[in-house]
Enzyme design. Structure first.
Site, mmCIF file in Angstrom:
data_model
loop_
_atom_site.group_PDB
_atom_site.id
_atom_site.type_symbol
_atom_site.label_atom_id
_atom_site.label_comp_id
_atom_site.label_asym_id
_atom_site.label_seq_id
_atom_site.Cartn_x
_atom_site.Cartn_y
_atom_site.Cartn_z
ATOM 1 N N HIS A 177 0.843 -1.216 0.000
ATOM 2 C CA HIS A 177 0.000 0.000 0.000
ATOM 3 C C HIS A 177 0.879 1.268 0.000
ATOM 4 O O HIS A 177 0.905 2.032 0.982
ATOM 5 C CB HIS A 177 -0.848 -0.074 1.281
ATOM 6 C CG HIS A 177 -1.950 0.920 1.405
ATOM 7 N ND1 HIS A 177 -1.771 2.290 1.430
ATOM 8 C CD2 HIS A 177 -3.288 0.741 1.556
ATOM 9 C CE1 HIS A 177 -2.931 2.892 1.589
ATOM 10 N NE2 HIS A 177 -3.862 1.992 1.664
ATOM 11 N N GLU A 280 -1.106 1.573 -5.148
ATOM 12 C CA GLU A 280 -0.941 0.331 -4.376
ATOM 13 C C GLU A 280 -0.943 -0.885 -5.305
ATOM 14 O O GLU A 280 -1.887 -1.089 -6.075
ATOM 15 C CB GLU A 280 -2.060 0.213 -3.346
ATOM 16 C CG GLU A 280 -2.162 1.427 -2.440
ATOM 17 C CD GLU A 280 -3.502 1.550 -1.778
ATOM 18 O OE1 GLU A 280 -4.130 0.513 -1.486
ATOM 19 O OE2 GLU A 280 -3.954 2.703 -1.562
HETATM 20 O O1 TA6 Z 1 -6.039 2.474 -0.080
HETATM 21 C C1 TA6 Z 1 -7.377 2.608 -0.077
HETATM 22 C C2 TA6 Z 1 -7.959 2.403 1.317
HETATM 23 O O2 TA6 Z 1 -8.652 1.189 1.365
HETATM 24 C C3 TA6 Z 1 -8.841 3.601 1.614
HETATM 25 O O3 TA6 Z 1 -10.189 3.236 1.560
HETATM 26 C C4 TA6 Z 1 -8.385 4.071 2.988
HETATM 27 O O4 TA6 Z 1 -9.145 3.464 3.971
HETATM 28 C C5 TA6 Z 1 -6.934 3.628 2.980
HETATM 29 O O5 TA6 Z 1 -6.959 2.356 2.359
HETATM 30 C C6 TA6 Z 1 -6.241 3.643 4.318
HETATM 31 O O6 TA6 Z 1 -6.786 2.682 5.169
HETATM 32 P P1 TA6 Z 1 -6.259 2.649 6.714
HETATM 33 O O7 TA6 Z 1 -6.904 1.447 7.330
HETATM 34 O O8 TA6 Z 1 -4.767 2.538 6.648
HETATM 35 O O9 TA6 Z 1 -6.674 3.967 7.291
#
Ligand code: TA6
Length: 308
Positions: A177, A280
């Site tokens: 990510h 990601e």
């Molecule tokens: O990367 C997309 C995502 O799924 C977003 O929806 C946002 O929630 C992000 O990940 C970050 O998630 P986190 O659990 O690290 O706050």
């Protein structure tokens, strides 16, 4: 012993076992977690054993490539906001709605250093491992062995490999990510996904078609599916292109939280959305991986910076 009360002896033993003079060195990082520093003529990177989490990458002659929030929290049970969180064994909210942590447990687990080397071509490699434990089994009833391999060369290569060491198949989704540092969100565009379909996570998961390059004018949260494309992040403010190549990945997630969501996250500065975005390398949404007994699968991302 909680990792957050790291005694100097842990870093000493890591340096004794895996340190390589001038190339790999361990020291206590933020939150007290052991942090590996990788160096070569091509640049530097750092990797926390908490989460198996790459926290920084800076190629020689370039600005930092990865972004970490100034409000990031470094404590057990909390994911570090930035760098390259390891999302596994599920992407997004708990798929079974059992109240398990969003984005799985890999990024909030303490990983074990497995090996280190400097290859004949000068590439610097560090490998960390995670396997089932009482803590993971309470969340996910499967036996596994996961490894994160970080290779610093003229690029940064990060690979997540998973082996099913149990006696029955399991499904998973996951992602590397990656949070990227940009000059300003209005200066950037992402190329490579022009013909891809995506799940719009902000519009009832509707599937839509991408038209042209991706630019940012609002909160953006999209899972581009069935795409093996390399992405080019063009930053006119830094006069550079960041290239994100991938293997073993059928999805690419593009995210910028914009104004309101930034304010809702305690570990994210209200204005930090202006100088970051996520590309990601994933298998997410409808792109699910099934591993039979003994099966193995690898997902990798290769990040490189190029002057324009
Ligand atoms: O990367 C997309 C995502 O799924 C977003 O929806 C946002 O929630 C992000 O990940 C970050 O998630 P986190 O659990 O690290 O706050």
């Amino acid at each position: 012993m909680s990792v957050s009360t790291l005694s100097p002896s842990l870093c000493d033993s890591l340096n004794d076992s895996f340190g390589i003079d001038q190339f790999i060195h361990f020291e206590e990082g933020p939150g007290g977690f052991a942090l590996a520093h990788l160096h070569s003529e091509h640049g530097s990177a750092s990797v926390s054993i908490y989460g198996g989490h790459v926290l920084s990458y800076q190629p020689t002659g370039h600005e930092p490539v990865l972004w970490v929030s100034e409000h990031a929290q470094y404590k057990t049970g909390k994911a570090i906001r930035g760098g390259i969180p390891v999302i596994w064994p599920w992407f997004g909210p708990d798929p079974l709605s059992l109240g398990r942590p969003s984005h799985g447990f890999a990024r909030t687990s303490t990983w074990e250093v497995k090996s280190s080397q400097v290859r004949d071509n000068g590439d610097v490699e560090l490998t960390l491992g995670l396997q089932e434990s009482d803590a993971t089994l309470t969340l996910w009833h499967h036996s596994f062995r996961a490894e994160i391999s970080v290779v610093l060369s003229t690029a940064l290569n990060v690979e997540l490999s998973v082996i099913n060491t149990g006696d029955h198949p399991f499904d998973y989704t996951g992602a590397l990510h990656t949070y990227f540092n940009v000059s300003a969100i209005e200066n950037v565009s992402i190329h490579g996904l022009e013909d891809a379909s995506y799940i719009d996570q902000l519009d009832d998961m509707r599937i839509k078609e991408q038209a042209g390059a991706i630019t940012f004018k609002e909160e953006t949260d999209r899972i581009y599916i069935d795409s093996r494309a390399t992405c080019q992040l063009i930053d006119s403010g830094l006069n550079r292109e960041i290239r994100v190549e991938k293997a073993g990945s059928k999805s690419t997630v593009i995210w910028n939280p914009w104004i309101d969501k930034s304010k809702r996250m305690s570990d994210f500065g209200d204005d930090e959305w202006k100088t970051m975005l996520c590309i990601e390398t994933a298998n997410a949404g409808t792109d699910v991986i099934t591993l039979n007994r003994g099966g193995q699968y690898m997902l990798s991302t290769r990040i490189s910076a190029h002057h324009r």
